[in-house]
Every structure is written in structure tokens, then in C-alpha cells.
Enzyme design. Structure first.
Site, PDB file in Angstrom:
ATOM      1  CD  GLU A 189     -30.961  75.349  -0.848  1.00 12.31           C
ATOM      2  OE1 GLU A 189     -30.634  74.444  -1.567  1.00 12.31           O
ATOM      3  OE2 GLU A 189     -32.161  75.544  -0.683  1.00 12.31           O
TER       4      GLU A 189
ATOM      5  NE  ARG B  51     -22.519  64.425  -1.324  1.00 14.34           N
ATOM      6  CZ  ARG B  51     -23.075  65.511  -1.538  1.00 14.34           C
ATOM      7  NH1 ARG B  51     -23.227  66.335  -2.660  1.00 14.34           N
ATOM      8  NH2 ARG B  51     -23.832  66.118  -0.644  1.00 14.34           N
TER       9      ARG B  51
ATOM     10  CE  LYS C 290     -26.958  72.086   2.621  1.00 16.17           C
ATOM     11  NZ  LYS C 290     -26.798  73.299   2.105  1.00 16.17           N
TER      12      LYS C 290
END
Ligand code: ATP
Ligand code: MG
Length: 563
Positions: free
Chosen positions: A37, A264, A274
């Protein structure tokens, strides 16, 4: 290949490779995508996803798309798109196609209408808060929306009016009609579309309804013909929803993508979301996304990390379904290992102590030659000027030294790297008793590499130095961990992660450097002998050299492993 060989290579495949090897027996296509994104810069965690998606496509002769998951206009920006492209390429990968989920908005809208027609989606006027209150808990079933059973015609009309901008933000949403008592909360009539009057970096003001991640993602994979949709474990619980949409949208004859999840990458002493990184930037706790203390790809690049070192790191971390936290010392180990092979050695003195070689002729100087990189026999030799007055590190001299101190002491000897053996004859102090100068003598026959008996004489230490009159000065930026605790997010209730910021994560100092690197361009990497790896900052100029310390030479990772 023998049977046992075959078994060995099978064993060493990670679980995603095993899945793909099984799949390509029926269908050789491997099409993956990396779907960031564009709401921030990429971090080291993304590097894992990049290496997996691009790496597997490469390994199995497939392709990998770069897809921007740009469905949330309020947080996204073209600056982030550009930085992501730069970072992926810098890491050594190239996408097959550059794509945007926003390019599929029309198709996604049509499919939403299809779901409405199938009686599988409805427009709901509850507020976001009411929806969440109705959702129940994992053990208590949710309550159905009063709008759940309106007619297809009414839903189609309302959805079209949502698109036309006839409703205010938050006035209504489109929801999938699945199962309000499903044990999987994501299946309890999830939101597919919400209204946002925001400018989108690609579609401008064309849309005021935007699809949610769960609805947009799988359908984007489907449009692109993705075979393996690889993402992180937190999406495992979304997988039934991913499959549900495709089940009702794709024709039975069409092949649909499969989502697979891996763990992850987590790293200690930093944060990787983020949102948190954005906060650090916006509140100016760091100097920008590419601040060398940031775990971003651009920060690591500016710090002096190489793409190889990051890829090796991701490799060493491995691919599995088990969550864990990786020690940042492993990342540091990887960059050290890579730079050790690649970069030249130079001498730099950061805390200078002046040393005068009293028996060296006053105006004489000579050129010594040092090998640039002992790990690379083909590396060129560099010229190092030597003269009567030099700087050494203050820490390489001790007046009242303990037995174990092998460097210079009054009356003691050390070798000056690439040069001569010197002996400390006198310690000069100022009125307050501070040491300001050392007076030494040198043995002219002891020159390194000259082949004389004296040159082969062993002394306990070799220290680095720079000739005073030839030295250039540079700014050095010494970085420490950005946070003082291993997990800044694992805080007591009400405890803000910012309270764990390390107030001493940046120390700005200066150094005397040997002239061979006096005019290197930004991005130049080297080892300051006995100290660490450094690289010139992007703001470095010939008039004002700035070196970032990439990593110290001391390797805590290897030490830990050998314990
Ligand atoms: P963040 O939580 O840091 O904001 P994100 O998951 O929202 O990250 P995206 O831009 O959506 O970021 O991520 C793009 C891809 O990178 C996703 O497939 C995601 O699973 C993967 N990814 C994100 N963070 C990590 C991580 N720490 N380790 C491995 N893969 C990651
Ligand atoms: Mg995300």
C-alpha cells in the site's frame, strides 16, 4: 541425481517452495505479486516479502507484478509509489508489470453489483460504530443488520447512488451478506465499500466509494492471474473471506488464486509498522524516512547497507509459519560479512592524540603503500603519506596501563599500520595534567613489508594513524539503536512507544582521514580500520565530507553464536 540427494534437496525446500513444486506438476505457471500500500516507505520487513515474491517467481521461471494496493486515498501518495519502485529495484528485483488496484475500480464495482444481484451484498445504513457493536465477539454471535434483507433492486439503486455521491461519508456502506454467527469474525457481513470524499493520487475525484482491502485484494489477484498470493500470517484468518468472494465471482471453470501465509519478519530494537514510522517522521524524532536509524530500505541504504547484505539476511531468517523476533545483530552481521569482502580499508582517527616521531627528519615525508582490501588480492594498493607528526586514537595510549593493555604505553612499543615500529619516550602534558602530545622514536629498519629482520619483529599491537599535515577532516555520524528496549511496542498500558526512544541514537563527531578518500562522492563505502564500516552520506560534498557509520567492526552476533 541419487535418491538420497533428491531427498536432501526436498528437505531443504521451505514450505512455500514445496507447495509450488507440487502445484507446477499440474500447471507450470507461477505468477506472484508484491502488493504494497503506497502509504509509507518500505521497511526491512517488506524486504522479506519482496525476496519471497520476486525470488520464487524467478526460481520457478514465473513472473512477479508490482501491485500498488491503493484503495485508501486518504493515506496514499505518489511520493510513496516512487520510493517503493526505487527500493524494489535497488534490492535487485524487477517486476513484470506495474499495476494499481485503482485501475480495477470499475471491474470491482461491477462485481459488487454481481454479488448484490446474487443476493450476497447489501447497503447498510448503520454507523461504523453500530456495525462493530452488532458484530459480537468470537464466542457471541453477531446481530443481523436491519437493512440486511432489502431487495436486490433497492440495493442496486442505493449502491449506484453511493457511487454518484448522493450520501455523506459514513451514511452507508456496502456489506457482504455472509454469516453473522460465523466463528470467524471476518465472515460476519464484512464491509466491502465505504464512502470517502477524498482525492485519489491516480483516479483523482472520479470515485467517492472505495473498496476495502479484503474485497479489493483477492479480486485484484484474480484479474492479474496470480497463482500464488503470498502474504503474512495475520491474513490467515482473512483467507475464508478471500476464497468466498472468488467463489461467488469467478466462473466455475476459471482458475482462482490461492492465498498462502508466511511469518512476518520482526526485528528487535525497532518498530516496523508504517503508521509508527510515519509518526517518527512527522513528529521529527528522525530526520526523514531515509534517516539512517530507520528500519526502512531507504534508511538502510543511506546507512551503507548493500542489497546483497539485506537479501542474505532475509535468506538467513528463512521462510516459515512460526512468528519470532530476529536479533538486529544478525542484520549487522550480514552487512559486515558483505562489506568485508567488498570495500577498501582506510585509516581515520576520531579522537586524535598528536604523536611526534622525534628521530624522523623534520621536513621529510614518504609514501607508504597499503593494500586496499586484504580479502581481495586484486584490490589496488593505496598511497599513504607518512611524516614526523601523526595522529593516533587517544584510546590507543594509556599512561598507567593494566597488564592486559597491549597498545602504546610509556616506554612501550607498537607498530604503526603499514609503517614502522615506534617506542613511546615521553608524555607531554599541559598545566592541568592533560596529555597533549606523545614523543616517540621509530626504528627506520622496521618498515612493514621491507623484508628486514626488524620488519619481522613482533610487537603486541598494530595501531592506525594519519599524518597530521596530510589529514583531511570529515564529519562522522555515529548511530546507535533507535530504541533502548528490545520491543518498544511491548509497553505497559498507557506507555507510549516513543518513551523508549534512545536519546543518544545519533552522535555527531569528526575524524581525521587519510587523503586517499578526501574527494570521494556520496555513497562511497569503506572500512575505517579497526573501527567500523562507513559510507559517505547523500549530503556529503568535497568541501564537507560526511561519513555515516554503517556498523561497528565488533561482531556481537558471531560472539553470541560461539558461546
Ligand atoms: P505495515 O503493517 O508495516 O504498515 P503492511 O502489511 O500494512 O505493513 P503493506 O504495504 O500492506 O504493508 O505490505 C505489502 C506486503 O508486504 C504485504 O503482502 C505484507 O504481508 C508484506 N509485509 C509487510 N510487513 C512485513 C513484514 N514485517 N514481514 C514480511 N512481510 C511483510
Ligand atoms: Mg497494509
Amino acid at each position: 541425481m541419487t535418491d538420497s540427494n533428491n531427498q536432501d534437496s526436498k528437505k531443504s525446500l521451505h514450505f512455500l517452495e514445496q507447495i509450488i513444486e507440487e502445484d507446477i506438476r499440474h500447471n507450470p505457471d507461477v505468477i506472484t505479486r508484491f502488493p504494497p500500500e503506497p502509504n509509507g516507505y518500505l521497511h526491512i520487513g517488506h524486504a522479506k516479502s519482496i525476496c519471497i515474491n520476486f525470488g520464487l517467481a524467478k526460481k520457478y521461471n514465473g513472473t512477479c507484478n508490482l501491485r500498488f494496493d491503493d484503495t485508501n486515498p486518504t493515506k496514499e501518495d505518489i511520493e510513496f509509489v516512487n520510493s517503493i519502485k526505487e527500493d524494489v529495484q535497488w534490492l535487485g528485483f524487477m517486476w513484470d508489470k506495474e499495476l494499481y488496484a485503482s485501475d480495477y475500480f470499475e471491474q470491482l464495482y461491477d462485481w459488487a453489483c454481481l454479488l448484490i444481484k446474487k443476493g450476497l451484498a447489501y447497503v447498510c445504513h448503520m454507523t461504523a460504530q453500530e456495525i462493530s457493536e452488532h458484530r459480537g465477539t468470537p464466542t457471541i454471535p453477531g446481530k443481523e443488520s436491519p437493512y440486511r434483507n432489502r431487495s436486490v433492486e433497492e440495493n442496486l439503486d442505493l449502491f449506484a447512488r453511493m457511487r454518484n455521491g448522493e450520501f455523506k461519508e459514513g451514511a452507508c456502506m456496502l456489506r457482504a451478506k455472509i454469516d453473522m454467527s460465523s466463528p470467524n469474525m471476518h465472515m460476519r457481513d464484512p464491509i466491502m465499500y465505504r464512502i470517502r470524499y477524498a482525492h485519489h493520487h491516480k483516479t483523482g475525484n472520479a470515485w467517492c466509494i472505495y473498496p476495502m482491502y479484503d474485497y479489493a485484494h483477492g479480486q485484484s489477484d484474480f484479474i492479474e492471474g496470480i497463482t500464488h498470493s503470498l502474504c503474512t500470517l495475520e491474513f490467515e484468518v482473512h483467507r475464508p473471506l478471500y476464497d468466498w468472494f472468488l467463489e461467488h465471482i469467478a466462473e466455475p471453470s476459471q482458475q482462482v488464486p490461492k492465498q498462502r501465509e508466511f511469518a512476518r519478519l520482526n526485528l528487535n530494537y525497532t518498530v516496523m509498522s508504517k503508521r509508527k514510522l510515519l509518526q517518527l517522521v512527522e513528529e521529527k524524532h528522525v530526520q526523514g524516512w531515509d534517516d539512517p536509524r530507520m528500519p526502512t530500505i531507504s534508511g538502510l541504504r543511506r546507512r551503507g547497507y548493500t542489497p546483497e547484505s539485506i537479501r542474505n539476511f532475509v535468506d538467513k531468517v528463512g521462510v516459515s509459519k512460526r512468528e519470532n523476533i530476529i536479533d538486529v545483530a544478525l542484520l549487522e552481521h550480514c552487512v559486515r560479512e558483505d562489506l568485508n569482502k567488498k570495500v577498501p580499508r582506510v585509516m581515520a582517527v576520531m579522537k586524535p592524540l598528536k604523536l611526534i616521531i622525534t628521530n624522523y627528519p623534520e621536513h621529510e615525508k614518504e609514501t607508504l603503500y597499503g593494500i586496499s582490501n586484504p580479502e581481495d588480492p586484486d584490490s589496488p594498493k593505496r598511497a599513504i603519506p607518512f611524516s614526523r607528526e601523526i595522529y593516533i586514537e587517544q584510546t590507543d595510549f594509556m599512561e598507567d596501563a593494566p597488564k592486559k593493555f597491549f597498545r602504546l604505553t610509556p616506554g612501550g612499543e607498537v607498530r604503526l599500520k603499514y609503517a614502522y615500529i615506534i617506542k613511546c619516550e615521553d608524555v607531554i602534558k599541559d598545566a592541568e595534567g592533560n596529555i597533549i602530545e606523545l614523543h616517540c622514536t621509530y626504528d627506520p629498519l622496521s618498515k612493514s613489508g621491507s623484508g628486514t629482520e626488524e620488519s619481522k619483529r613482533k610487537v603486541k599491537a598494530t595501531i592506525h594513524w594519519v599524518s597530521c599535515s596530510h589529514a583531511h577532516t570529515a564529519e562522522v555520524r555515529l548511530y546507535d539503536r533507535l530504541f533502548m528496549v528490545e520491543n518498544p511496542l511491548d509497553a505497559e498500558e498507557g506507555d507510549d512507544f516513543l518513551t523508549h526512544l534512545n536519546p543518544n541514537s545519533l552522535h555527531i563527531g569528526s575524524a581525521y582521514i587519510e587523503p586517499s578518500i578526501a574527494d570521494v562522492p556520496p555513497g562511497y563505502m569503506c572500512q575505517f580500520e579497526r573501527t567500523g564500516y562507513f559510507c559517505t552520506d547523500k549530503d556529503s560534498t568535497q568541501n564537507h565530507l560526511i561519513f555515516n557509520r554503517t556498523v561497528e567492526l565488533r561482531d556481537t552476533w558471531t560472539k553470541e553464536q560461539n558461546k
